[in-house]
Design an enzyme around this catalytic site. Structure first.
Site, PDB file in Angstrom:
ATOM      1  N   GLY A  34       0.823  -1.199   0.000  1.00 42.54           N
ATOM      2  CA  GLY A  34       0.000   0.000   0.000  1.00 42.54           C
ATOM      3  C   GLY A  34       0.854   1.245   0.000  1.00 42.54           C
ATOM      4  O   GLY A  34       2.081   1.186  -0.032  1.00 42.54           O
ATOM      5  N   GLY A  36       0.654   5.617   1.407  1.00 47.13           N
ATOM      6  CA  GLY A  36      -0.040   6.718   2.057  1.00 47.13           C
ATOM      7  C   GLY A  36       0.466   8.018   1.482  1.00 47.13           C
ATOM      8  O   GLY A  36       1.204   8.025   0.494  1.00 47.13           O
ATOM      9  N   LYS A  56       7.819  -0.077   5.968  1.00 47.97           N
ATOM     10  CA  LYS A  56       7.190   1.211   5.733  1.00 47.97           C
ATOM     11  C   LYS A  56       8.309   2.173   5.370  1.00 47.97           C
ATOM     12  O   LYS A  56       9.245   2.365   6.141  1.00 47.97           O
ATOM     13  CB  LYS A  56       6.462   1.676   6.999  1.00 47.97           C
ATOM     14  CG  LYS A  56       5.562   2.844   6.789  1.00 47.97           C
ATOM     15  CD  LYS A  56       4.761   3.079   8.062  1.00 47.97           C
ATOM     16  CE  LYS A  56       3.572   3.937   7.820  1.00 47.97           C
ATOM     17  NZ  LYS A  56       2.807   4.133   9.067  1.00 47.97           N
ATOM     18  N   ASP A 145      -4.922   7.866  13.596  1.00 52.02           N
ATOM     19  CA  ASP A 145      -5.732   7.473  12.448  1.00 52.02           C
ATOM     20  C   ASP A 145      -6.270   6.055  12.634  1.00 52.02           C
ATOM     21  O   ASP A 145      -6.014   5.167  11.826  1.00 52.02           O
ATOM     22  CB  ASP A 145      -4.895   7.576  11.172  1.00 52.02           C
ATOM     23  CG  ASP A 145      -5.733   7.554   9.904  1.00 52.02           C
ATOM     24  OD1 ASP A 145      -6.961   7.801   9.997  1.00 52.02           O
ATOM     25  OD2 ASP A 145      -5.174   7.279   8.834  1.00 52.02           O
TER      26      ASP A 145
END
Length: 157
Positions: A34, A36, A56, A145
């Protein structure tokens, strides 16, 4: 815990955009998971041990300064319902957070796939979430979040 690279090359290699040679010396990127606003998330394998990890990747820059402290925040957390941070690898242009791979996907996907959740399973996950949140808050850490897309499911039974 931290490994500062002496690698001076910033040229990125093909499919592993965001990963510098200093990172690729230790990990093989398997797939994108993914992205962000300031990050890329990849599944990788540690070359020495064969362990799958989630990486990440944060590009260094003034606009994402608040996110660059994420590794410092995670390093002090040790709870069964909080993803473990294994290593922070800093290179000239990126910070790589190497974390535990839970393997079960996002909580949101689980909810959609099963047409909702059984009440008993829902209660169990809710208690796990509350336990993790309480632990983080006791450590003066706040997740800004919280939502099912940002929660992962452990693949272990």
């Amino acid at each position: 815990m931290s490994c500062k690279s002496s690698e001076s090359s910033v040229a990125l290699r093909g499919q592993s955009a965001g990963c510098e040679p200093a990172f690729e010396d230790h990990y093989m990127v398997l797939q994108d998971i993914g992205a962000g606003a300031f990050t890329q998330v990849k599944l990788a394998r540690h070359l020495l041990t064969g362990v799958e990890v989630v990486v990440k990747i944060l590009a260094k820059g003034a606009s994402n300064f608040p996110f660059l402290s994420e590794g410092d925040t995670m390093v002090g957390l040790d709870h069964p319902n909080v993803i473990h941070l294994f290593q922070v690898m800093e290179t000239e242009n990126y910070i790589h957070l190497i974390m535990e791979h839970a393997g079960g996907g996002q909580r949101w996907d689980l909810i959609l796939e099963t047409d909702g959740m059984q009440e008993e399973d829902s209660h169990k996950m809710f208690r796990q979430n509350l336990g993790a949140l309480q632990y983080c808050h006791q450590k003066s850490t706040v997740h800004l979040d919280l939502k099912p897309e940002n929660m992962v499911v452990d693949a272990r039974p």
